[in-house]
Design a protein around this motif. Structure first.
Motif, PDB file in Angstrom:
ATOM      1  N   THR A  32      -9.345  -4.477   8.541  1.00 53.42           N
ATOM      2  CA  THR A  32     -10.010  -5.559   7.815  1.00 53.42           C
ATOM      3  C   THR A  32     -10.010  -5.286   6.313  1.00 53.42           C
ATOM      4  O   THR A  32      -9.749  -6.194   5.516  1.00 53.42           O
ATOM      5  CB  THR A  32     -11.454  -5.719   8.314  1.00 53.42           C
ATOM      6  N   CYS A  33     -10.283  -4.065   5.935  1.00 53.01           N
ATOM      7  CA  CYS A  33     -10.307  -3.711   4.509  1.00 53.01           C
ATOM      8  C   CYS A  33      -8.924  -3.851   3.877  1.00 53.01           C
ATOM      9  O   CYS A  33      -8.801  -4.302   2.737  1.00 53.01           O
ATOM     10  CB  CYS A  33     -10.825  -2.291   4.328  1.00 53.01           C
ATOM     11  N   ILE A  34      -7.897  -3.469   4.616  1.00 54.96           N
ATOM     12  CA  ILE A  34      -6.535  -3.623   4.084  1.00 54.96           C
ATOM     13  C   ILE A  34      -6.207  -5.106   3.926  1.00 54.96           C
ATOM     14  O   ILE A  34      -5.630  -5.526   2.923  1.00 54.96           O
ATOM     15  CB  ILE A  34      -5.514  -2.933   5.005  1.00 54.96           C
ATOM     16  N   GLY A  35      -6.593  -5.904   4.898  1.00 50.78           N
ATOM     17  CA  GLY A  35      -6.325  -7.336   4.822  1.00 50.78           C
ATOM     18  C   GLY A  35      -7.057  -8.028   3.682  1.00 50.78           C
ATOM     19  O   GLY A  35      -6.563  -8.999   3.121  1.00 50.78           O
ATOM     20  N   LEU A  36      -8.239  -7.541   3.329  1.00 48.98           N
ATOM     21  CA  LEU A  36      -9.014  -8.141   2.250  1.00 48.98           C
ATOM     22  C   LEU A  36      -8.622  -7.625   0.869  1.00 48.98           C
ATOM     23  O   LEU A  36      -9.110  -8.128  -0.136  1.00 48.98           O
ATOM     24  CB  LEU A  36     -10.503  -7.896   2.480  1.00 48.98           C
ATOM     25  N   SER A  37      -7.756  -6.629   0.814  1.00 51.84           N
ATOM     26  CA  SER A  37      -7.350  -6.085  -0.481  1.00 51.84           C
ATOM     27  C   SER A  37      -6.276  -6.972  -1.114  1.00 51.84           C
ATOM     28  O   SER A  37      -5.818  -7.954  -0.534  1.00 51.84           O
ATOM     29  CB  SER A  37      -6.802  -4.659  -0.304  1.00 51.84           C
ATOM     30  N   ASN A  38      -5.827  -6.602  -2.301  1.00 49.42           N
ATOM     31  CA  ASN A  38      -4.760  -7.336  -2.998  1.00 49.42           C
ATOM     32  C   ASN A  38      -3.402  -6.765  -2.590  1.00 49.42           C
ATOM     33  O   ASN A  38      -2.608  -6.335  -3.420  1.00 49.42           O
ATOM     34  CB  ASN A  38      -4.950  -7.239  -4.513  1.00 49.42           C
ATOM     35  N   TRP A  39      -3.098  -6.789  -1.316  1.00 49.29           N
ATOM     36  CA  TRP A  39      -1.882  -6.188  -0.798  1.00 49.29           C
ATOM     37  C   TRP A  39      -0.632  -6.901  -1.284  1.00 49.29           C
ATOM     38  O   TRP A  39       0.427  -6.320  -1.398  1.00 49.29           O
ATOM     39  CB  TRP A  39      -1.899  -6.177   0.733  1.00 49.29           C
ATOM     40  N   TYR A  40      -0.753  -8.168  -1.587  1.00 54.56           N
ATOM     41  CA  TYR A  40       0.399  -8.961  -2.006  1.00 54.56           C
ATOM     42  C   TYR A  40       0.894  -8.591  -3.398  1.00 54.56           C
ATOM     43  O   TYR A  40       1.988  -8.957  -3.790  1.00 54.56           O
ATOM     44  CB  TYR A  40       0.065 -10.458  -1.964  1.00 54.56           C
ATOM     45  N   LYS A  48       4.988  -1.460   3.132  1.00 54.99           N
ATOM     46  CA  LYS A  48       5.377  -0.855   4.405  1.00 54.99           C
ATOM     47  C   LYS A  48       4.321   0.134   4.883  1.00 54.99           C
ATOM     48  O   LYS A  48       3.999   0.186   6.068  1.00 54.99           O
ATOM     49  CB  LYS A  48       6.732  -0.168   4.270  1.00 54.99           C
ATOM     50  N   MET A  49       3.776   0.903   3.944  1.00 51.34           N
ATOM     51  CA  MET A  49       2.738   1.860   4.299  1.00 51.34           C
ATOM     52  C   MET A  49       1.480   1.132   4.791  1.00 51.34           C
ATOM     53  O   MET A  49       0.871   1.521   5.793  1.00 51.34           O
ATOM     54  CB  MET A  49       2.384   2.746   3.108  1.00 51.34           C
ATOM     55  N   LEU A  50       1.092   0.055   4.117  1.00 51.71           N
ATOM     56  CA  LEU A  50      -0.074  -0.718   4.540  1.00 51.71           C
ATOM     57  C   LEU A  50       0.147  -1.360   5.905  1.00 51.71           C
ATOM     58  O   LEU A  50      -0.774  -1.429   6.726  1.00 51.71           O
ATOM     59  CB  LEU A  50      -0.408  -1.789   3.496  1.00 51.71           C
ATOM     60  N   GLN A  51       1.372  -1.811   6.152  1.00 56.95           N
ATOM     61  CA  GLN A  51       1.676  -2.399   7.453  1.00 56.95           C
ATOM     62  C   GLN A  51       1.539  -1.354   8.557  1.00 56.95           C
ATOM     63  O   GLN A  51       0.965  -1.628   9.612  1.00 56.95           O
ATOM     64  CB  GLN A  51       3.084  -2.976   7.445  1.00 56.95           C
ATOM     65  N   LEU A  52       2.032  -0.147   8.311  1.00 59.42           N
ATOM     66  CA  LEU A  52       1.880   0.927   9.299  1.00 59.42           C
ATOM     67  C   LEU A  52       0.408   1.268   9.511  1.00 59.42           C
ATOM     68  O   LEU A  52      -0.017   1.512  10.649  1.00 59.42           O
ATOM     69  CB  LEU A  52       2.645   2.169   8.852  1.00 59.42           C
ATOM     70  N   MET A  53      -0.370   1.275   8.444  1.00 57.71           N
ATOM     71  CA  MET A  53      -1.800   1.562   8.574  1.00 57.71           C
ATOM     72  C   MET A  53      -2.504   0.480   9.385  1.00 57.71           C
ATOM     73  O   MET A  53      -3.385   0.784  10.196  1.00 57.71           O
ATOM     74  CB  MET A  53      -2.441   1.714   7.199  1.00 57.71           C
ATOM     75  N   MET A  54      -2.129  -0.777   9.178  1.00 59.77           N
ATOM     76  CA  MET A  54      -2.753  -1.857   9.939  1.00 59.77           C
ATOM     77  C   MET A  54      -2.378  -1.794  11.415  1.00 59.77           C
ATOM     78  O   MET A  54      -3.209  -2.049  12.282  1.00 59.77           O
ATOM     79  CB  MET A  54      -2.384  -3.213   9.339  1.00 59.77           C
TER      80      MET A  54
END
Length: 94
Positions: A32-40, A48-54
């Motif tokens: 949830t925290c990764i999704g709410l961050s400014n990942w874009y 890619k790292m964030l996707q693996l973490m999710m």
């Protein structure tokens, strides 16, 4: 003295299970925290790292007691109920 030692052991066990429950609760919030961050706004390597973490955060983390069970507050309550039952049975038989 025995009551003091027993109370200390129960308190220590409670603290261990409390922090183990915190690990479980926080592991659920990682995705949830990764999704709410400014990942874009991140570069491709970070995306890619964030996707693996999710993907990894879809399974919850837990501390395990050997191969037996996960440490959670529900298990702590079951242990306390079992200890109370054992003490009551032994007290009744004396």
């Amino acid at each position: 003295m025995t009551v003091f030692c027993m109370a200390f052991v129960i308190f220590e066990l409670f603290m261990i299970y409390w922090f183990a429950q915190g690990v479980v609760d926080e592991s659920i919030n990682v995705g949830t925290c990764i999704g709410l961050s400014n990942w874009y706004e991140a570069d491709v390597k970070t995306l890619k790292m964030l996707q693996l973490m999710m993907i990894r955060s879809s399974r919850r983390l837990a501390l395990r007691v050997g191969p037996f069970y996960d440490m959670e507050l529900d298990v702590f309550l079951k242990i306390c109920k079992m200890m109370y039952t054992v003490v009551t049975v032994f007290k009744r038989n004396l």
